[in-house]
Design a protein around this motif. Structure first.
Motif, PDB file in Angstrom:
ATOM      1  N   ILE A  71      -3.270  10.229   7.257  1.00 60.95           N
ATOM      2  CA  ILE A  71      -2.898   9.324   6.173  1.00 60.95           C
ATOM      3  C   ILE A  71      -1.530   9.748   5.657  1.00 60.95           C
ATOM      4  O   ILE A  71      -1.345  10.891   5.248  1.00 60.95           O
ATOM      5  CB  ILE A  71      -3.947   9.352   5.054  1.00 60.95           C
ATOM      6  N   ALA A  72      -0.585   8.819   5.698  1.00 64.72           N
ATOM      7  CA  ALA A  72       0.785   9.095   5.272  1.00 64.72           C
ATOM      8  C   ALA A  72       1.053   8.462   3.920  1.00 64.72           C
ATOM      9  O   ALA A  72       0.590   7.355   3.634  1.00 64.72           O
ATOM     10  CB  ALA A  72       1.772   8.553   6.299  1.00 64.72           C
ATOM     11  N   ASP A  73       1.782   9.166   3.086  1.00 64.34           N
ATOM     12  CA  ASP A  73       2.239   8.669   1.793  1.00 64.34           C
ATOM     13  C   ASP A  73       3.618   8.055   2.022  1.00 64.34           C
ATOM     14  O   ASP A  73       4.566   8.756   2.386  1.00 64.34           O
ATOM     15  CB  ASP A  73       2.300   9.826   0.801  1.00 64.34           C
ATOM     16  N   ASP A 128       0.837  -1.193   0.000  1.00 58.41           N
ATOM     17  CA  ASP A 128       0.000   0.000   0.000  1.00 58.41           C
ATOM     18  C   ASP A 128       0.873   1.244   0.000  1.00 58.41           C
ATOM     19  O   ASP A 128       1.877   1.320   0.705  1.00 58.41           O
ATOM     20  CB  ASP A 128      -0.905   0.024   1.233  1.00 58.41           C
ATOM     21  N   ILE A 129       0.474   2.215  -0.783  1.00 58.69           N
ATOM     22  CA  ILE A 129       1.198   3.488  -0.832  1.00 58.69           C
ATOM     23  C   ILE A 129       0.798   4.356   0.355  1.00 58.69           C
ATOM     24  O   ILE A 129       1.626   5.027   0.956  1.00 58.69           O
ATOM     25  CB  ILE A 129       0.912   4.217  -2.154  1.00 58.69           C
ATOM     26  N   PHE A 130      -0.479   4.311   0.705  1.00 52.42           N
ATOM     27  CA  PHE A 130      -0.995   5.148   1.776  1.00 52.42           C
ATOM     28  C   PHE A 130      -1.283   4.304   3.011  1.00 52.42           C
ATOM     29  O   PHE A 130      -1.880   3.231   2.905  1.00 52.42           O
ATOM     30  CB  PHE A 130      -2.265   5.870   1.319  1.00 52.42           C
ATOM     31  N   VAL A 131      -0.857   4.777   4.168  1.00 51.16           N
ATOM     32  CA  VAL A 131      -1.073   4.075   5.431  1.00 51.16           C
ATOM     33  C   VAL A 131      -1.579   5.061   6.481  1.00 51.16           C
ATOM     34  O   VAL A 131      -1.323   6.264   6.395  1.00 51.16           O
ATOM     35  CB  VAL A 131       0.217   3.384   5.941  1.00 51.16           C
ATOM     36  N   VAL A 132      -2.285   4.536   7.470  1.00 51.49           N
ATOM     37  CA  VAL A 132      -2.819   5.372   8.546  1.00 51.49           C
ATOM     38  C   VAL A 132      -1.799   5.436   9.678  1.00 51.49           C
ATOM     39  O   VAL A 132      -1.274   4.415  10.107  1.00 51.49           O
ATOM     40  CB  VAL A 132      -4.160   4.811   9.062  1.00 51.49           C
ATOM     41  N   LYS A 133      -1.504   6.653  10.135  1.00 51.85           N
ATOM     42  CA  LYS A 133      -0.583   6.860  11.251  1.00 51.85           C
ATOM     43  C   LYS A 133      -1.361   7.447  12.430  1.00 51.85           C
ATOM     44  O   LYS A 133      -2.156   8.360  12.258  1.00 51.85           O
ATOM     45  CB  LYS A 133       0.519   7.851  10.868  1.00 51.85           C
ATOM     46  N   ARG A 134      -1.098   6.911  13.600  1.00 54.11           N
ATOM     47  CA  ARG A 134      -1.711   7.417  14.828  1.00 54.11           C
ATOM     48  C   ARG A 134      -0.827   8.530  15.373  1.00 54.11           C
ATOM     49  O   ARG A 134       0.388   8.356  15.522  1.00 54.11           O
ATOM     50  CB  ARG A 134      -1.811   6.290  15.841  1.00 54.11           C
ATOM     51  N   CYS A 135      -1.420   9.684  15.655  1.00 51.57           N
ATOM     52  CA  CYS A 135      -0.669  10.842  16.141  1.00 51.57           C
ATOM     53  C   CYS A 135      -1.215  11.270  17.498  1.00 51.57           C
ATOM     54  O   CYS A 135      -2.418  11.230  17.729  1.00 51.57           O
ATOM     55  CB  CYS A 135      -0.789  12.009  15.163  1.00 51.57           C
TER      56      CYS A 135
END
Length: 73
Positions: free
Chosen positions: A36-38, A3-10
């Protein structure tokens, strides 16, 4: 294909202000939000989400679109 895009918890801190004349105020509280991080650029897409399921839904849509573009290109 990864996956190019992933979810990051901040992490985020919510600061409660006080009005003039008030002597006490609520303490700061810890909370989280999701972005959402690229993975190609290490940049972020969009403004962020309060709920993980919203970020996951948009992330799946972005990854599905990017796979179609790769197949067509």
């Amino acid at each position: 294909m990864e996956d190019i895009f992933v979810v990051k918890r901040c992490n985020k801190i919510i600061i409660h202000g006080r009005r003039a004349g008030e002597t006490t105020h609520q303490p700061a509280e810890a909370a989280v939000w999701y972005r959402i991080a690229d993975t190609r650029t290490n940049g972020f897409i969009g403004d962020g989400y309060d709920h993980e399921y919203d970020a996951q839904r948009v992330c799946r849509q972005l990854n599905a679109r990017s796979q179609v573009m790769v197949r067509q290109g």
